[in-house]
Design an enzyme around this catalytic site. Sequence first.
Site, short mmCIF file in Angstrom:
data_model
loop_
_atom_site.label_atom_id
_atom_site.label_comp_id
_atom_site.label_asym_id
_atom_site.label_seq_id
_atom_site.Cartn_x
_atom_site.Cartn_y
_atom_site.Cartn_z
N ASN A 402 0.81 -1.21 0.00
CA ASN A 402 0.00 0.00 0.00
C ASN A 402 0.85 1.26 0.00
OD1 ASN A 402 -1.86 2.03 0.42
ND2 ASN A 402 -3.02 0.94 1.98
N ASP A 403 1.46 1.57 1.13
CA ASP A 403 2.20 2.84 1.24
C ASP A 403 3.34 2.95 0.23
OD1 ASP A 403 0.57 3.70 3.27
OD2 ASP A 403 1.81 2.78 4.83
#
Lengths: 482, 103
Positions: A402-403
């Site tokens: 994600n990040d």
Amino acid sequence: MTSIAQLIIGVTDLAAAFLFMYGLKRMSSPVTAPSGIFVAGIGMLVAILASFLYVFDAGASAKPHLVANAGLGVVALIVGGGVAWWAGKKVAMTAMPQMVAIYNGMGGGAAGAIAAVELFSARVPGAVQLVVTLLGALIGAISFSGSLIAWAKLQGVLNKPLRVKGQQIFNGLVMLTTLAVGGYIVFVADRGVTPLIPMPDLIWLFFGCALVFGILMTLPIGGADMPVVISIYNAFTGLAVGLEGFVLQNPALMIAGMVVGAAGLLLTLLMAKAMNRSISNILFTNFGTVVQRKQGDIKGSLKPVEAGDAGIFMRYASTVIIVPGYGLAVAQGQQKLYEFVKLLQGAGVSVKFAVHPVAGRMPGQMDVLLAEAGVPYDLIFQLDDINEEFANTDVALVIGANDVVNPAARTEKSSPIYGMPILNADKAKKVYVVKRGEGKGYAGIVNALFYGDNCDMVYGDAAAVLGKMIEAVRALGTKAAA
Amino acid sequence: MDFSIEITGFVALYIFMLAAFAGWVIIGHVPAILHTPLMSGSNFVHGIVVVGGMFALLNASTVQEQAIGFFAVLLGAGNAAGGYAVTHRMLAMFQTSGHADKR
């Protein structure tokens, strides 16, 4: 006899120091790395066997105890080595970070214990040696208790970072107390004055404070920052071993310890850079309280699609880059992923893996997890080597990450991850994101990538989603794409 | 002949400086793909502390020193053996497409 023993120990320690450095050097390529750890292992074995020759060099007061001491040594080697060997052979690859933390803590504890023996026996010859002994003891003890806390956090025994008001000040006071006790020990020994409390008690107090400090220092740090902490403690243990090596007049310990100390420091800095944070930021501040980005800034919407459709789309693409994250490992989906990749390759699709430096729970862990699933390492590419290719790629498959693919790191100055190097998955012509739900990443921020026009979401457990993709592609037959 | 080793202050500093520099250079060349095995490999290398533990234990003359020395060897041996086991396991997993059995 004494000088022959000294000669043999001298030669074997020299050989061990050489083999360690040569082994680490060979570890710089996946081709030579297995032989690298092997030669280092030979060095270790030879040095340990030769260490029994210290019986010929023992001090007069230890002479009557030599047989018992040597026996204790054999037992400790077999029990300590045997249990750790067995655990190391059994541990799952996903649990590797906490295992490394434990082994590392053991090394720090050993360095601290050596210092304790030297201090209690009052063998340390001068003030300089005494200061070095205490310094090694302090660093080793912090590494020991801190690594245990790190293990507990990674293992999930301790969940929440413990933060109290005034914690920094309290920790600082504990550190000052430790240093003061250490300073007093040096003062008493150097001037020959009678201490206010007996010397053994002072030594116990010193170790107690150092151990407590290690615990206090590690407790407030969040679980996701533990890889950096393990790396720091790795460097700490190396440093402690090097310092005790000086006290024991053993150059092999000095060299091995300092090589690891420097290597650990370098790894720590690399890792902190990949996470876009400074070391002091990780150790002393709370990451969870960053300002959340307003949902309203995001244009577009989340577009869920079926796993099977996404799988078929990829089968007819010509290039696919896969961005795996820790979520993949949590779902135990690596084997399934490689199975799917082999299907795509069979259909003539060019598939590459793009791994972010901090994918996983320690740097490089994702590479190990992929290797465990059988993925050849020449398919695995690091950030700098592959980032340009996304723009010319048909599909980017983001799975459990994600990040590390959040474009806010490039564009959004107010974002806590601004400036962090990310994988440019958003530049691919088509992006599929496999995610368990709509939750946010570890940084707690919205990912604009998911809302992009070129991005579709595939919700579900990574392993289950991959299973459906495999099924859908298999149903098309194995003929190469026209 | 006398083969005992004596390392005084400045000699120690030179050894430390060169060793730290060597560690920095050697590790700086390792690709990111090998960072986990590397960390556990360097973790294994500081397991050499077990040799210092043996020295402390063999020179112990009281029960307290024996107990702490035993503890030092126990932990050091665990560091060395465990570090080797996990590093070797991880490195054995890395293979190229050429070696991959099924395609």
